[in-house]
Motif scaffolding. Structure first.
Motif, PDB file in Angstrom:
ATOM      1  N   ALA A   1       0.842  -1.206   0.000  1.00  0.00           N
ATOM      2  CA  ALA A   1       0.000   0.000   0.000  1.00  0.00           C
ATOM      3  C   ALA A   1       0.872   1.249   0.000  1.00  0.00           C
ATOM      4  CB  ALA A   1      -0.910  -0.023   1.227  1.00  0.00           C
ATOM      5  N   GLU A   2       0.355   2.305  -0.583  1.00  0.00           N
ATOM      6  CA  GLU A   2       1.108   3.560  -0.626  1.00  0.00           C
ATOM      7  C   GLU A   2       1.207   4.150   0.773  1.00  0.00           C
ATOM      8  OE1 GLU A   2       0.625   7.718  -2.996  1.00  0.00           O
ATOM      9  OE2 GLU A   2       0.039   5.873  -4.055  1.00  0.00           O
ATOM     10  N   LYS A   3       2.358   4.678   1.101  1.00  0.00           N
ATOM     11  CA  LYS A   3       2.558   5.219   2.439  1.00  0.00           C
ATOM     12  C   LYS A   3       2.024   6.645   2.521  1.00  0.00           C
ATOM     13  CE  LYS A   3       6.632   2.512   3.820  1.00  0.00           C
ATOM     14  NZ  LYS A   3       5.799   1.326   3.874  1.00  0.00           N
ATOM     15  N   SER A   4       1.405   6.949   3.667  1.00  0.00           N
ATOM     16  CA  SER A   4       0.887   8.299   3.845  1.00  0.00           C
ATOM     17  C   SER A   4       2.045   9.285   4.010  1.00  0.00           C
ATOM     18  CB  SER A   4       0.006   8.347   5.079  1.00  0.00           C
ATOM     19  OG  SER A   4       0.807   8.163   6.234  1.00  0.00           O
ATOM     20  N   GLU A   5       1.747  10.555   3.791  1.00  0.00           N
ATOM     21  CA  GLU A   5       2.765  11.595   3.977  1.00  0.00           C
ATOM     22  C   GLU A   5       3.310  11.594   5.388  1.00  0.00           C
ATOM     23  OE1 GLU A   5       2.258  15.858   2.769  1.00  0.00           O
ATOM     24  OE2 GLU A   5       1.015  14.889   1.224  1.00  0.00           O
ATOM     25  N   ARG A   6       2.397  11.404   6.330  1.00  0.00           N
ATOM     26  CA  ARG A   6       2.812  11.388   7.734  1.00  0.00           C
ATOM     27  C   ARG A   6       3.789  10.250   8.019  1.00  0.00           C
ATOM     28  NH1 ARG A   6       3.524  10.357  12.824  1.00  0.00           N
ATOM     29  NH2 ARG A   6       2.078   9.060  13.989  1.00  0.00           N
ATOM     30  N   GLU A   7       3.497   9.070   7.429  1.00  0.00           N
ATOM     31  CA  GLU A   7       4.363   7.911   7.635  1.00  0.00           C
ATOM     32  C   GLU A   7       5.738   8.142   7.010  1.00  0.00           C
ATOM     33  OE1 GLU A   7       2.412   4.297   6.504  1.00  0.00           O
ATOM     34  OE2 GLU A   7       4.067   3.044   7.194  1.00  0.00           O
ATOM     35  N   THR A   8       5.763   8.688   5.803  1.00  0.00           N
ATOM     36  CA  THR A   8       7.023   8.956   5.125  1.00  0.00           C
ATOM     37  C   THR A   8       7.848   9.972   5.894  1.00  0.00           C
ATOM     38  OG1 THR A   8       5.919   8.552   3.028  1.00  0.00           O
ATOM     39  CG2 THR A   8       8.044   9.676   2.927  1.00  0.00           C
ATOM     40  N   SER A   9       7.197  11.012   6.360  1.00  0.00           N
ATOM     41  CA  SER A   9       7.921  12.049   7.079  1.00  0.00           C
ATOM     42  C   SER A   9       8.441  11.534   8.428  1.00  0.00           C
ATOM     43  CB  SER A   9       7.014  13.279   7.217  1.00  0.00           C
ATOM     44  OG  SER A   9       7.099  13.842   8.493  1.00  0.00           O
ATOM     45  N   ALA A  10       7.619  10.731   9.130  1.00  0.00           N
ATOM     46  CA  ALA A  10       8.064  10.158  10.402  1.00  0.00           C
ATOM     47  C   ALA A  10       9.236   9.205  10.166  1.00  0.00           C
ATOM     48  CB  ALA A  10       6.907   9.441  11.092  1.00  0.00           C
ATOM     49  N   ALA A  11       9.146   8.399   9.109  1.00  0.00           N
ATOM     50  CA  ALA A  11      10.224   7.451   8.796  1.00  0.00           C
ATOM     51  C   ALA A  11      11.540   8.193   8.555  1.00  0.00           C
ATOM     52  CB  ALA A  11       9.847   6.609   7.583  1.00  0.00           C
ATOM     53  N   GLU A  12      11.477   9.284   7.795  1.00  0.00           N
ATOM     54  CA  GLU A  12      12.693  10.063   7.516  1.00  0.00           C
ATOM     55  C   GLU A  12      13.288  10.644   8.791  1.00  0.00           C
ATOM     56  OE1 GLU A  12      11.403  12.931   4.630  1.00  0.00           O
ATOM     57  OE2 GLU A  12      11.464  11.461   2.984  1.00  0.00           O
ATOM     58  N   LYS A  13      12.436  11.167   9.660  1.00  0.00           N
ATOM     59  CA  LYS A  13      12.928  11.746  10.912  1.00  0.00           C
ATOM     60  C   LYS A  13      13.575  10.685  11.803  1.00  0.00           C
ATOM     61  CE  LYS A  13       9.515  15.477  10.933  1.00  0.00           C
ATOM     62  NZ  LYS A  13       8.161  15.796  11.420  1.00  0.00           N
ATOM     63  N   LEU A  14      12.963   9.501  11.841  1.00  0.00           N
ATOM     64  CA  LEU A  14      13.529   8.426  12.670  1.00  0.00           C
ATOM     65  C   LEU A  14      14.874   7.967  12.118  1.00  0.00           C
ATOM     66  CD1 LEU A  14      10.284   6.372  13.389  1.00  0.00           C
ATOM     67  CD2 LEU A  14      11.595   7.741  15.037  1.00  0.00           C
ATOM     68  N   ILE A  15      15.011   7.950  10.800  1.00  0.00           N
ATOM     69  CA  ILE A  15      16.291   7.578  10.191  1.00  0.00           C
ATOM     70  C   ILE A  15      17.359   8.604  10.560  1.00  0.00           C
ATOM     71  CG2 ILE A  15      17.516   7.446   7.969  1.00  0.00           C
ATOM     72  CD1 ILE A  15      14.914   6.078   6.852  1.00  0.00           C
ATOM     73  N   SER A  16      16.979   9.869  10.592  1.00  0.00           N
ATOM     74  CA  SER A  16      17.987  10.878  10.914  1.00  0.00           C
ATOM     75  C   SER A  16      18.386  10.813  12.393  1.00  0.00           C
ATOM     76  CB  SER A  16      17.547  12.260  10.414  1.00  0.00           C
ATOM     77  OG  SER A  16      17.110  13.060  11.464  1.00  0.00           O
ATOM     78  N   ILE A  17      17.448  10.452  13.270  1.00  0.00           N
ATOM     79  CA  ILE A  17      17.814  10.233  14.674  1.00  0.00           C
ATOM     80  C   ILE A  17      18.759   9.030  14.795  1.00  0.00           C
ATOM     81  CG2 ILE A  17      16.937   9.502  16.942  1.00  0.00           C
ATOM     82  CD1 ILE A  17      14.458  11.207  16.339  1.00  0.00           C
ATOM     83  N   ALA A  18      18.448   7.964  14.081  1.00  0.00           N
ATOM     84  CA  ALA A  18      19.309   6.768  14.131  1.00  0.00           C
ATOM     85  C   ALA A  18      20.724   7.104  13.664  1.00  0.00           C
ATOM     86  CB  ALA A  18      18.708   5.652  13.284  1.00  0.00           C
ATOM     87  N   ALA A  19      20.830   7.983  12.660  1.00  0.00           N
ATOM     88  CA  ALA A  19      22.150   8.387  12.162  1.00  0.00           C
ATOM     89  C   ALA A  19      22.897   9.199  13.218  1.00  0.00           C
ATOM     90  CB  ALA A  19      22.001   9.188  10.873  1.00  0.00           C
ATOM     91  N   GLU A  20      22.162  10.075  13.912  1.00  0.00           N
ATOM     92  CA  GLU A  20      22.775  10.849  15.007  1.00  0.00           C
ATOM     93  C   GLU A  20      23.264   9.918  16.109  1.00  0.00           C
ATOM     94  OE1 GLU A  20      21.137  14.321  17.302  1.00  0.00           O
ATOM     95  OE2 GLU A  20      19.665  14.201  15.659  1.00  0.00           O
TER      96      GLU A  20
END
Ligand code: URA
Length: 195
Positions: A1-20
């Motif tokens: 299923a296509e991911k919602s904007e909210r899901e995509t944006s949350a996923a990106e933010k979590l990836i950037s925290i993991a990188a930090e």
């Protein structure tokens, strides 16, 4: 299923925290870790489990709750109306304390901003602190055996503390309490959580 904007944006933010987290050297645990363990799961999870910190298996794999306690957590999650990949699993500290000692206050203080950000991003319906130490970070006034499987409001958040799975593995009464607690969590989710 296509991911919602909210899901995509949350996923990106979590990836950037993991990188930090991966390049974090704010506390001495950075010197003894093998891998950081930022957390994993659905960026829009309704349930967020929070443990104390990585153990040996987690330090080796970079993933939360993959050792013996993790197998029990998997089994408990299997009795909920969702899969492990639908929840989010994180820890208070993201690096393993040597010999699985409790994290020190200073280590928790240096690290906990990552968890605070993860909670804000995921915005779960209910947070499940696992064990005394995780519960102590959210609501130090509560006792884990007293609050296991009960619903609490903490600011704008809903909490249902559970005993730590590793304590269920050691103590049959705690195992029963954990199973009761996860049952209550399943009911609360199905009913729509109210405090
Ligand atoms: N115990 C914890 O508190 N967290 C883990 O990730 C594994 C074991």
């Amino acid at each position: 299923a296509e991911k919602s904007e909210r899901e995509t944006s949350a996923a990106e933010k979590l990836i950037s925290i993991a990188a930090e987290v991966a390049s974090c050297h704010k506390c001495p645990l950075a010197r003894t870790r093998t891998n950081t363990v930022p957390g994993e799961g659905s960026p829009t999870a309704e349930i967020m489990f929070v443990g104390e910190g990585p153990g040996r298996d987690e330090d080796e794999s970079g993933r939360p709750f993959v050792g013996r306690a993790g197998k029990l957590l998997d089994e408990l999650i299997a009795s909920l109306p969702m899969r492990r990949e639908d929840v989010y699993i994180a820890n208070i500290v993201k690096c393993r304390p040597p010999n699985n000692r409790d994290p020190e206050r200073a280590e928790v203080d240096q690290c906990s901003n990552y968890l605070t950000q993860q909670i804000e991003i995921i915005d779960p319906l209910v947070i499940v602190p696992l064990g005394r130490h995780a519960l102590g970070w959210f609501m130090p006034e509560l006792r884990i055996t007293q609050s296991n499987g009960k619903i609490f409001r903490n600011g704008n958040r809903v909490l249902m503390p559970l005993l730590h799975p590793s304590s269920g593995l050691r103590n049959p009464e705690h195992m029963r309490m954990l199973r009761d607690g996860i049952h209550n969590l399943g009911d609360a989710i199905l009913e729509g959580i109210r405090v």
